[in-house]
Design a protein around this motif. Structure first.
Motif: not given
Length: 98
Positions: A55-63
């Motif tokens: 979840i954090m990896a996907a959020a960082v990528f999206a951010a």
């Protein structure tokens, strides 16, 4: 100057409903990049537990993608990305539960 004000309740309630419908700029783009990232690493484990690292990896990528596209600050981009990522994770969890 008049001492009385007129208020149209129907227009006031319509304006309140419209305020909740607006999406922030880049919300759809964030959802698309989260969906892309979730294909390589699922947000929910087969047991139904949230994979917080994914979840954090996907959020960082999206951010990062949002920040490059819209030039927003990191805080705004990360806030939008985390909200979208957790919404995607909750939806994925609901799909695996049924």
């Amino acid at each position: 100057m008049s001492l009385q004000r007129s208020l149209s309740w129907s227009s006031a309630l319509r304006d309140l409903k419209d305020d909740g419908k607006r999406r922030p700029a880049g919300a759809l783009g964030a959802q698309a990049s989260i969906t892309f990232k979730a294909r390589t690493r699922p947000l929910v484990a087969p047991t139904g537990a949230y994979d917080r690292a994914a979840i954090m990896a996907a959020a960082v990528f999206a951010a990062k993608t949002h920040q490059l596209t819209y030039g927003s600050t990191w805080g705004v981009a990360m806030s939008l990305a985390l909200k979208s990522t957790w919404a995607a994770a909750k939806a994925a969890r609901a799909r695996t539960a049924h």
